[in-house]
Scaffold this motif. Sequence first.
Motif, PDB file in Angstrom:
ATOM      1  N   LEU A 273       0.841  -1.200   0.000  1.00 44.53           N
ATOM      2  CA  LEU A 273       0.000   0.000   0.000  1.00 44.53           C
ATOM      3  C   LEU A 273       0.872   1.244   0.000  1.00 44.53           C
ATOM      4  CD1 LEU A 273      -2.689  -1.018   2.658  1.00 44.53           C
ATOM      5  CD2 LEU A 273      -2.648  -1.495   0.207  1.00 44.53           C
ATOM      6  N   GLY A 274       0.547   2.189  -0.886  1.00 43.65           N
ATOM      7  CA  GLY A 274       1.301   3.427  -1.001  1.00 43.65           C
ATOM      8  C   GLY A 274       0.625   4.601  -0.325  1.00 43.65           C
ATOM      9  N   SER A 275       1.230   5.760  -0.486  1.00 38.66           N
ATOM     10  CA  SER A 275       0.848   6.952   0.278  1.00 38.66           C
ATOM     11  C   SER A 275      -0.589   7.388   0.043  1.00 38.66           C
ATOM     12  CB  SER A 275       1.793   8.098  -0.084  1.00 38.66           C
ATOM     13  OG  SER A 275       1.743   8.363  -1.476  1.00 38.66           O
ATOM     14  N   GLU A 276      -1.143   7.108  -1.131  1.00 35.46           N
ATOM     15  CA  GLU A 276      -2.487   7.600  -1.437  1.00 35.46           C
ATOM     16  C   GLU A 276      -3.580   6.871  -0.671  1.00 35.46           C
ATOM     17  OE1 GLU A 276      -3.056   7.442  -5.620  1.00 35.46           O
ATOM     18  OE2 GLU A 276      -1.512   8.929  -6.076  1.00 35.46           O
ATOM     19  N   VAL A 277      -3.286   5.684  -0.121  1.00 32.80           N
ATOM     20  CA  VAL A 277      -4.344   4.920   0.544  1.00 32.80           C
ATOM     21  C   VAL A 277      -4.003   4.600   1.999  1.00 32.80           C
ATOM     22  CG1 VAL A 277      -5.172   3.893  -1.604  1.00 32.80           C
ATOM     23  CG2 VAL A 277      -3.433   2.697  -0.273  1.00 32.80           C
ATOM     24  N   THR A 278      -2.977   5.225   2.559  1.00 35.10           N
ATOM     25  CA  THR A 278      -2.639   5.000   3.970  1.00 35.10           C
ATOM     26  C   THR A 278      -2.853   6.273   4.766  1.00 35.10           C
ATOM     27  OG1 THR A 278      -0.295   5.552   3.665  1.00 35.10           O
ATOM     28  CG2 THR A 278      -0.940   3.254   3.347  1.00 35.10           C
ATOM     29  N   ASP A 279      -3.170   6.103   6.028  1.00 34.53           N
ATOM     30  CA  ASP A 279      -3.578   7.268   6.816  1.00 34.53           C
ATOM     31  C   ASP A 279      -2.423   8.219   7.143  1.00 34.53           C
ATOM     32  OD1 ASP A 279      -2.300   5.668   8.657  1.00 34.53           O
ATOM     33  OD2 ASP A 279      -3.982   5.540  10.050  1.00 34.53           O
ATOM     34  N   GLN A 466       8.570   5.920   2.318  1.00 34.55           N
ATOM     35  CA  GLN A 466       8.327   7.078   1.468  1.00 34.55           C
ATOM     36  C   GLN A 466       6.984   6.999   0.748  1.00 34.55           C
ATOM     37  OE1 GLN A 466      10.670   9.665   1.571  1.00 34.55           O
ATOM     38  NE2 GLN A 466      11.308   8.279   3.220  1.00 34.55           N
ATOM     39  N   GLY A 467       6.236   5.922   0.996  1.00 33.22           N
ATOM     40  CA  GLY A 467       4.911   5.803   0.394  1.00 33.22           C
ATOM     41  C   GLY A 467       4.888   5.197  -0.983  1.00 33.22           C
ATOM     42  N   ASN A 468       5.999   4.573  -1.413  1.00 33.67           N
ATOM     43  CA  ASN A 468       6.017   3.885  -2.699  1.00 33.67           C
ATOM     44  C   ASN A 468       5.436   2.481  -2.559  1.00 33.67           C
ATOM     45  OD1 ASN A 468       7.639   5.882  -4.243  1.00 33.67           O
ATOM     46  ND2 ASN A 468       9.222   5.341  -2.754  1.00 33.67           N
ATOM     47  N   ALA A 469       4.740   2.034  -3.598  1.00 35.37           N
ATOM     48  CA  ALA A 469       4.287   0.644  -3.695  1.00 35.37           C
ATOM     49  C   ALA A 469       4.826   0.087  -5.014  1.00 35.37           C
ATOM     50  CB  ALA A 469       2.766   0.552  -3.655  1.00 35.37           C
ATOM     51  N   PHE A 470       5.342  -1.146  -4.950  1.00 40.20           N
ATOM     52  CA  PHE A 470       6.020  -1.721  -6.110  1.00 40.20           C
ATOM     53  C   PHE A 470       5.657  -3.192  -6.218  1.00 40.20           C
ATOM     54  CE2 PHE A 470      10.098  -3.889  -7.508  1.00 40.20           C
ATOM     55  CZ  PHE A 470       9.967  -3.605  -8.859  1.00 40.20           C
ATOM     56  N   TYR A 471       5.409  -3.622  -7.452  1.00 40.61           N
ATOM     57  CA  TYR A 471       5.153  -5.046  -7.745  1.00 40.61           C
ATOM     58  C   TYR A 471       6.080  -5.492  -8.860  1.00 40.61           C
ATOM     59  CZ  TYR A 471       3.178  -9.017 -10.255  1.00 40.61           C
ATOM     60  OH  TYR A 471       3.038 -10.225 -10.910  1.00 40.61           O
ATOM     61  N   ILE A 472       6.547  -6.734  -8.746  1.00 34.20           N
ATOM     62  CA  ILE A 472       7.271  -7.341  -9.859  1.00 34.20           C
ATOM     63  C   ILE A 472       7.111  -8.857  -9.795  1.00 34.20           C
ATOM     64  CG2 ILE A 472       9.449  -7.450  -8.572  1.00 34.20           C
ATOM     65  CD1 ILE A 472      10.884  -6.920 -11.291  1.00 34.20           C
ATOM     66  N   ASP A 473       6.942  -9.470 -10.961  1.00 31.80           N
ATOM     67  CA  ASP A 473       7.109 -10.918 -11.077  1.00 31.80           C
ATOM     68  C   ASP A 473       8.416 -11.130 -11.830  1.00 31.80           C
ATOM     69  OD1 ASP A 473       7.209 -13.593 -11.530  1.00 31.80           O
ATOM     70  OD2 ASP A 473       5.184 -13.788 -12.347  1.00 31.80           O
ATOM     71  N   LEU A 527       5.218  -2.903 -11.724  1.00 34.70           N
ATOM     72  CA  LEU A 527       4.351  -1.738 -11.588  1.00 34.70           C
ATOM     73  C   LEU A 527       4.772  -0.955 -10.341  1.00 34.70           C
ATOM     74  CD1 LEU A 527       1.790  -0.578 -13.012  1.00 34.70           C
ATOM     75  CD2 LEU A 527       0.431  -1.822 -11.321  1.00 34.70           C
ATOM     76  N   VAL A 528       4.911   0.355 -10.474  1.00 36.29           N
ATOM     77  CA  VAL A 528       5.122   1.250  -9.339  1.00 36.29           C
ATOM     78  C   VAL A 528       3.883   2.120  -9.206  1.00 36.29           C
ATOM     79  CG1 VAL A 528       6.510   3.135  -8.393  1.00 36.29           C
ATOM     80  CG2 VAL A 528       7.627   1.274  -9.645  1.00 36.29           C
ATOM     81  N   ARG A 529       3.336   2.180  -7.992  1.00 35.27           N
ATOM     82  CA  ARG A 529       2.108   2.938  -7.743  1.00 35.27           C
ATOM     83  C   ARG A 529       2.255   3.734  -6.446  1.00 35.27           C
ATOM     84  NH1 ARG A 529      -1.850   3.264 -11.626  1.00 35.27           N
ATOM     85  NH2 ARG A 529      -3.327   3.602  -9.929  1.00 35.27           N
TER      86      ARG A 529
END
Length: 859
Positions: A273-279, A466-473, A527-529
């Motif tokens: 979870l990144g900065s846009e969806v955490t309190d 820093q509020g980054n969210a990252f996915y990789i396969d 994906l970085v979100r």
Amino acid sequence: MIRSPLWVAVAMATGLTLSGCSNDDNRDSTTLPPEPAPEVQVFAENGLLDVRIRRTTFGVPHIEADSIESLAFGSGYAQAQDHLCLLADGIIKANSERAKYFGPHKSIDFATGLAKEEDNQNLISDFGYKALGVRQSAAELIGTLPDRSRAMLSGFAAGYNLYLADLASGAVTTPNLPCAGQPWVKPMADVDMLTYLFSIALLPGAANFMDLIFFANPGDGDEYLPRPAATASVPRQGQMMLAEIRAKAQARAATLATPEVNPREMGSNGWGLGSEVTDNGRGIVLGNPHFPHTGQLRFWQSHLTIPGHLNVMGGSLVGMPGAVNIGFNQNLAWTHTFSTAEHFIMYNLSLKEGDRLTYLFEGEERAITPKTLTVEVNIGGGVTIPLEKEVYLTAKGPMVEAPPALAPFPWDDTQAFFIQDANMNNVDVLEHWSAMNFASNLEEFQQAFKSFDGVIFNNTMYADDQGNAFYIDDSTVPNIGSEAENALRLSPELRAARDQAGFTILPGDEARFAFDGAVPYERAPKLVRRDFVQNSNNSYWITNPAEPIEHVSPLYGKRRVQQSLRTRMGLTLMSDARGDDDKFSPAEVESALLSNRAYLAELVLPQLLLQCQAQGTTPVVVSDSLSVNITPACAALAKWNGAQNQDSVAGALLREFGYRFDSDVHLDVPFVYTDPINTPNTLASDGAALVALAAASVTLTQNGFDLEAPLGQMQFVEKSLPNGQPSGVRFPWSGANNFEGGFNVFAYTNRPGDDTLLPQHAYEPAIDAVTGQPTRSELTTEGYHIDYGSSWMMVVGFGDQGPEGRGLLTYSEAYNAHSPHWADQTSYYSDNTALRPLLFTEEAIAAETLSDIRLQYQK
């Protein structure tokens, strides 16, 4: 060798910064740049391994050292304390020595060493790992490894060996440890550890084909059967055992089938979870691997520290030497799920006419090479005999064969098959996870994936402070060319073969289908979100539905396809489990994880109850010989409380209905790829769902179960004693299942032994009232006996002072039934269905320290 109850850490050297002084001192006013911080020490200074191990609540080890080698040394010692028998078994399996110590059959009575079922499994495993060359490759490659990997392997082996020596000398005592003193529990070398890691890397691929490797041969008779080595003297009991082995091998050959390399139950959930969806605008990671609760894929929690360089905590598979697989450090956290990607390819060879040991590649002849392998087999009374057989190899992998009537992999006059595994001899495993452990930001974390290909079969989800969210396969996927990729997408024949087998089969006679190495970082799905990334074992495609991932190799899995009920549950939770501020706190993420909601019920239960009402007392026809009044079942389901918790009335009925539910049959509105979260939907009105409910209810009642029984009366954890008998202590259990669309998932394989020789008890299967066979849900006569599912669970957020984590190891830290940490976390989950605080700071560790030792060992 030194042991003391307290340890004072040696201060780490720090870089010197020289700042400018005033001009009044007639000195140069230029500020010199800071010197770089000293690099982490890899090998122990002067060969003196030195480590501190503190155990806190629930037996969690906090391991501190001044070098990577010493850290691994402490990890080896601590893991041996908790999992000596499991580690020793994994080493002899990888080294092809199971038959040497336990005879040819896997299903043994651990207390007596005698076979309970004659299955040849040890023999097939031993020949299989020799055919895959894991030990030979480890011996050849260990000298080429980077220093960090070599330090981790040698340190771990030294720690394991020290614990063995301490047991033998009486320096430590472990009452009733079942494997202590056994001949197969012996000191290891660093090459043994590398052999073990090579064997683990093959679990999602070539290791599934042991039977087909054992059976493969160019003849049409019993040439594949093992025989005594030419120099062997075979006593009478050996002759009898050899006849038994041959008979069982022939019987087994008659039932060979395509292996299921990625079973539906195998899985996990992961959120970043990144900065846009955490309190608080910082990241949160949810880690929820669903793994076996027994065997070599068991997690173990630890906290690893090299002051000034490394501070990481989390869960690792037993045998990971001094690194964390799923966890967090001061700045970031990550988790993994089982990827849909393929890690091997089966190749169909065209043979030279009249020669079954020669195949054609781009018109040129290439050899299939026989290799004679020898395995020692225990025939009882301390006597072993060498058995040998041929296996057949290409330059890129072993031959496989199954009779055409059973699976489409014949070896005849025109064609044959071999397996090429991208994880073969994967030397990046330790470097890759170690690099993730040491990373301090997103760029460094991503660099681990750019530099290495050691994440064997996993998706990765990440978030940071820093509020980054990252996915990789970036699991290890064969790097086929664009022509082969297009053929896989477009060729009806290749697509049909893949759908039928469950894995890719390509022509082995054309260079355009060949591969060397794994798909590089640049072409892996990622994906970085700033909002979220997630995975629940569907493919990379809708990691985030707002930005579907497209245009990657088809070997990574399917896109634009229907999602599992669990994935839909996870994405629903992502939307509706947030707080009133539409943001997540770590506590709200934990609540979502453990809510035990069931998506199937949320999707169809109201409609199903309306159909129940319309049906009334009119019996539902299930088959020509079975009609069922479903009124009691409908009444029971109406009392279900919205979650699969211990107090959930009719939870078992919902589950058995779920195992009979088929979205393609029971839902009217089909899947639409532009709305993957909400479709398919709407319960069909043709009565098929009522038939499934009737079958579920009569199965439960015929096996003696009350339709209104709370789930906790039927779902339980019961550990096995060292002799394989049930402990008699059952822990009622909350949690759902894949088939009812659960998120916090548990399952019941009801197959004793798993991938380990350490015995596990199992109960008699319940019988399905319709098929007359054991239920698909693996319900037993005692209920749902859990041995798989949520294992190392964690939720980690970041505050002003760093990481704030809660977690749980559901089956507890130790495998030894006489350890105080054999079932303490198991009891905690049963009583609370909650996570516990993870002790990461020095203050928290000091407040809950149960033991504190220092170990030194001169190499």
